[in-house]
Design a protein around this motif. Structure first.
Motif, PDB file in Angstrom:
ATOM      1  N   HIS A   1       0.795  -1.227   0.000  1.00 35.20           N
ATOM      2  CA  HIS A   1       0.000   0.000   0.000  1.00 35.20           C
ATOM      3  C   HIS A   1       0.832   1.283   0.000  1.00 35.20           C
ATOM      4  O   HIS A   1       0.260   2.373   0.050  1.00 35.20           O
ATOM      5  CB  HIS A   1      -0.947  -0.001   1.203  1.00 35.20           C
ATOM      6  CG  HIS A   1      -1.917  -1.141   1.169  1.00 35.20           C
ATOM      7  ND1 HIS A   1      -3.023  -1.175   0.346  1.00 35.20           N
ATOM      8  CD2 HIS A   1      -1.925  -2.318   1.845  1.00 35.20           C
ATOM      9  CE1 HIS A   1      -3.689  -2.302   0.522  1.00 35.20           C
ATOM     10  NE2 HIS A   1      -3.046  -3.017   1.434  1.00 35.20           N
ATOM     11  N   GLY A   2       2.145   1.168   0.001  1.00 29.43           N
ATOM     12  CA  GLY A   2       2.976   2.358  -0.108  1.00 29.43           C
ATOM     13  C   GLY A   2       2.904   3.275   1.099  1.00 29.43           C
ATOM     14  O   GLY A   2       2.605   2.856   2.212  1.00 29.43           O
ATOM     15  N   HIS A   3       3.140   4.578   0.854  1.00 26.54           N
ATOM     16  CA  HIS A   3       3.222   5.547   1.943  1.00 26.54           C
ATOM     17  C   HIS A   3       1.909   5.719   2.690  1.00 26.54           C
ATOM     18  O   HIS A   3       1.906   6.100   3.868  1.00 26.54           O
ATOM     19  CB  HIS A   3       3.678   6.909   1.395  1.00 26.54           C
ATOM     20  CG  HIS A   3       5.020   6.864   0.743  1.00 26.54           C
ATOM     21  ND1 HIS A   3       5.952   5.888   1.036  1.00 26.54           N
ATOM     22  CD2 HIS A   3       5.583   7.665  -0.199  1.00 26.54           C
ATOM     23  CE1 HIS A   3       7.041   6.101   0.319  1.00 26.54           C
ATOM     24  NE2 HIS A   3       6.837   7.173  -0.444  1.00 26.54           N
ATOM     25  N   ILE A   4       0.796   5.458   2.010  1.00 22.10           N
ATOM     26  CA  ILE A   4      -0.500   5.631   2.667  1.00 22.10           C
ATOM     27  C   ILE A   4      -0.661   4.683   3.851  1.00 22.10           C
ATOM     28  O   ILE A   4      -1.442   4.932   4.762  1.00 22.10           O
ATOM     29  CB  ILE A   4      -1.651   5.422   1.648  1.00 22.10           C
ATOM     30  CG1 ILE A   4      -2.961   6.000   2.204  1.00 22.10           C
ATOM     31  CG2 ILE A   4      -1.798   3.940   1.286  1.00 22.10           C
ATOM     32  CD1 ILE A   4      -4.098   5.991   1.210  1.00 22.10           C
ATOM     33  N   SER A   5       0.118   3.597   3.854  1.00 25.69           N
ATOM     34  CA  SER A   5       0.042   2.642   4.959  1.00 25.69           C
ATOM     35  C   SER A   5       0.522   3.263   6.267  1.00 25.69           C
ATOM     36  O   SER A   5       0.047   2.890   7.341  1.00 25.69           O
ATOM     37  CB  SER A   5       0.865   1.391   4.642  1.00 25.69           C
ATOM     38  OG  SER A   5       2.238   1.709   4.522  1.00 25.69           O
ATOM     39  N   THR A   6       1.455   4.205   6.175  1.00 22.51           N
ATOM     40  CA  THR A   6       1.939   4.865   7.378  1.00 22.51           C
ATOM     41  C   THR A   6       0.836   5.689   8.020  1.00 22.51           C
ATOM     42  O   THR A   6       0.649   5.655   9.237  1.00 22.51           O
ATOM     43  CB  THR A   6       3.137   5.777   7.042  1.00 22.51           C
ATOM     44  OG1 THR A   6       4.178   4.991   6.450  1.00 22.51           O
ATOM     45  CG2 THR A   6       3.673   6.454   8.291  1.00 22.51           C
ATOM     46  N   PHE A   7       0.097   6.410   7.181  1.00 21.27           N
ATOM     47  CA  PHE A   7      -1.016   7.224   7.692  1.00 21.27           C
ATOM     48  C   PHE A   7      -2.132   6.351   8.251  1.00 21.27           C
ATOM     49  O   PHE A   7      -2.569   6.530   9.388  1.00 21.27           O
ATOM     50  CB  PHE A   7      -1.564   8.109   6.562  1.00 21.27           C
ATOM     51  CG  PHE A   7      -2.870   8.762   6.897  1.00 21.27           C
ATOM     52  CD1 PHE A   7      -2.910   9.851   7.758  1.00 21.27           C
ATOM     53  CD2 PHE A   7      -4.056   8.282   6.363  1.00 21.27           C
ATOM     54  CE1 PHE A   7      -4.126  10.458   8.075  1.00 21.27           C
ATOM     55  CE2 PHE A   7      -5.268   8.881   6.670  1.00 21.27           C
ATOM     56  CZ  PHE A   7      -5.300   9.969   7.525  1.00 21.27           C
ATOM     57  N   SER A   8      -2.586   5.390   7.457  1.00 18.66           N
ATOM     58  CA  SER A   8      -3.698   4.551   7.888  1.00 18.66           C
ATOM     59  C   SER A   8      -3.308   3.667   9.066  1.00 18.66           C
ATOM     60  O   SER A   8      -4.117   3.410   9.957  1.00 18.66           O
ATOM     61  CB  SER A   8      -4.194   3.684   6.726  1.00 18.66           C
ATOM     62  OG  SER A   8      -3.155   2.857   6.227  1.00 18.66           O
ATOM     63  N   GLY A   9      -2.056   3.210   9.080  1.00 16.55           N
ATOM     64  CA  GLY A   9      -1.601   2.341  10.166  1.00 16.55           C
ATOM     65  C   GLY A   9      -1.653   3.017  11.517  1.00 16.55           C
ATOM     66  O   GLY A   9      -1.887   2.368  12.541  1.00 16.55           O
TER      67      GLY A   9
ATOM     68  N   LEU B   1      -3.924   4.754  12.603  1.00 22.43           N
ATOM     69  CA  LEU B   1      -5.310   4.811  13.059  1.00 22.43           C
ATOM     70  C   LEU B   1      -5.894   3.436  13.360  1.00 22.43           C
ATOM     71  O   LEU B   1      -7.054   3.337  13.775  1.00 22.43           O
ATOM     72  CB  LEU B   1      -6.177   5.502  11.995  1.00 22.43           C
ATOM     73  CG  LEU B   1      -5.837   6.974  11.732  1.00 22.43           C
ATOM     74  CD1 LEU B   1      -6.563   7.468  10.489  1.00 22.43           C
ATOM     75  CD2 LEU B   1      -6.188   7.840  12.938  1.00 22.43           C
ATOM     76  N   ILE B   2      -5.102   2.393  13.147  1.00 21.68           N
ATOM     77  CA  ILE B   2      -5.601   1.027  13.346  1.00 21.68           C
ATOM     78  C   ILE B   2      -5.072   0.459  14.666  1.00 21.68           C
ATOM     79  O   ILE B   2      -3.860   0.405  14.868  1.00 21.68           O
ATOM     80  CB  ILE B   2      -5.180   0.110  12.189  1.00 21.68           C
ATOM     81  CG1 ILE B   2      -5.718   0.654  10.859  1.00 21.68           C
ATOM     82  CG2 ILE B   2      -5.682  -1.310  12.418  1.00 21.68           C
ATOM     83  CD1 ILE B   2      -5.239  -0.119   9.648  1.00 21.68           C
ATOM     84  N   PRO B   3      -5.952   0.045  15.573  1.00 15.98           N
ATOM     85  CA  PRO B   3      -5.513  -0.540  16.840  1.00 15.98           C
ATOM     86  C   PRO B   3      -4.600  -1.737  16.622  1.00 15.98           C
ATOM     87  O   PRO B   3      -4.800  -2.528  15.703  1.00 15.98           O
ATOM     88  CB  PRO B   3      -6.833  -0.970  17.504  1.00 15.98           C
ATOM     89  CG  PRO B   3      -7.863  -0.072  16.887  1.00 15.98           C
ATOM     90  CD  PRO B   3      -7.420   0.140  15.467  1.00 15.98           C
ATOM     91  N   ALA B   4      -3.574  -1.847  17.467  1.00 20.69           N
ATOM     92  CA  ALA B   4      -2.611  -2.960  17.444  1.00 20.69           C
ATOM     93  C   ALA B   4      -1.678  -2.904  16.235  1.00 20.69           C
ATOM     94  O   ALA B   4      -0.803  -3.754  16.089  1.00 20.69           O
ATOM     95  CB  ALA B   4      -3.311  -4.313  17.485  1.00 20.69           C
ATOM     96  N   VAL B   5      -1.830  -1.898  15.392  1.00 28.54           N
ATOM     97  CA  VAL B   5      -0.950  -1.741  14.227  1.00 28.54           C
ATOM     98  C   VAL B   5      -0.103  -0.484  14.357  1.00 28.54           C
ATOM     99  O   VAL B   5       1.056  -0.464  13.965  1.00 28.54           O
ATOM    100  CB  VAL B   5      -1.773  -1.678  12.913  1.00 28.54           C
ATOM    101  CG1 VAL B   5      -0.886  -1.302  11.726  1.00 28.54           C
ATOM    102  CG2 VAL B   5      -2.445  -3.017  12.650  1.00 28.54           C
ATOM    103  N   ARG B   6      -0.695   0.573  14.950  1.00 26.70           N
ATOM    104  CA  ARG B   6      -0.014   1.865  14.961  1.00 26.70           C
ATOM    105  C   ARG B   6       1.343   1.841  15.647  1.00 26.70           C
ATOM    106  O   ARG B   6       2.235   2.604  15.279  1.00 26.70           O
ATOM    107  CB  ARG B   6      -0.905   2.943  15.589  1.00 26.70           C
ATOM    108  CG  ARG B   6      -1.446   2.631  16.959  1.00 26.70           C
ATOM    109  CD  ARG B   6      -2.258   3.828  17.485  1.00 26.70           C
ATOM    110  NE  ARG B   6      -3.145   3.436  18.567  1.00 26.70           N
ATOM    111  CZ  ARG B   6      -4.421   3.116  18.379  1.00 26.70           C
ATOM    112  NH1 ARG B   6      -4.921   3.145  17.167  1.00 26.70           N
ATOM    113  NH2 ARG B   6      -5.186   2.770  19.391  1.00 26.70           N
ATOM    114  N   GLN B   7       1.524   0.962  16.646  1.00 26.56           N
ATOM    115  CA  GLN B   7       2.821   0.894  17.324  1.00 26.56           C
ATOM    116  C   GLN B   7       3.906   0.289  16.440  1.00 26.56           C
ATOM    117  O   GLN B   7       5.087   0.524  16.658  1.00 26.56           O
ATOM    118  CB  GLN B   7       2.724   0.070  18.614  1.00 26.56           C
ATOM    119  CG  GLN B   7       1.967   0.759  19.737  1.00 26.56           C
ATOM    120  CD  GLN B   7       0.503   0.403  19.730  1.00 26.56           C
ATOM    121  OE1 GLN B   7      -0.029  -0.071  18.729  1.00 26.56           O
ATOM    122  NE2 GLN B   7      -0.172   0.634  20.852  1.00 26.56           N
TER     123      GLN B   7
END
Length: 199
Positions: free
Chosen positions: A108-116, A118-124
């Motif tokens: 998903h490229g750079h957008i994964s950093t932004f969306s990640g 906001l996702i529980p258990a992923v953002r860390q």
């Protein structure tokens, strides 16, 4: 139990102030499994009571999140994937998590950093694949800050408007997370169609 934790955080944030918010959000954003909900919601409540400035509290939370993410980013660059796989389990980071994050990031490229963020258990953990891929640090910081800002503002406003109503906060937070996941799914679909069309 949760009430005791929240009371402890309220006392800690109240005594350490904005530095306490920064430090706890730094921990939450790095590899330490510390939930941001028990930091920013009490901070919002303290702002409601007039014991904190809500804007400085939000800024401290965002800055702490960014610094924690950068810590993981540079850790991944310096130590590499093999080290993370070998020792990550001691910090609750499984090899499968690292692999999944790498695949998610590559897909998903750079957008994964932004969306990640906001996702529980992923953002860390979203900073690890960004560091392994040596993503442009300026771009990484922008996407991370945007994602972290949305989450921090949501939690702080929950604390500000709902105060110490734990049951109501849980209910609203559940709906908010579901809403965020739906919006991210729509965003992901749009991004996929855009990439497919351009290719």
């Amino acid at each position: 139990m949760l009430t005791d934790v929240v009371n402890f955080v309220v006392d800690t944030v109240g005594s350490l102030g904005y530095i306490g918010i920064f430090l706890m959000m730094f921990l939450e954003s790095s590899f330490f499994p510390f939930p941001s909900e028990v930091v920013m919601i009490p901070a919002g409540y303290l702002a409601y009571k007039g014991e904190m400035n809500i804007y400085i509290a939000i800024f401290s939370g965002i800055l702490g999140s960014l610094m924690g993410a950068l810590f993981n980013y540079f850790l991944a660059i310096k130590l590499g994937r093999s080290f993370l796989v070998k020792y990550g389990r001691y910090f609750f980071i499984k090899e499968e998590t690292i692999v999944k994050m790498e695949e998610f990031f590559k897909s998903h490229g750079h957008i994964s950093t932004f969306s990640g963020r906001l996702i529980p258990a992923v953002r860390q953990y979203i900073s690890f694949p960004a560091g392994l891929a040596k993503m442009n640090i300026f771009v990484f910081s922008i996407y991370t800050t945007l994602g972290a800002a949305i989450w921090v503002i949501i939690l702080t406003l929950l604390g500000y408007y709902l105060g110490d109503n734990e049951l109501l906060i849980k209910e609203y937070l559940r709906y908010i997370i579901i809403g965020i996941l739906i919006l991210l799914a729509v965003l992901g679909f749009w991004y996929y169609k855009k990439i497919k069309k351009s290719s």
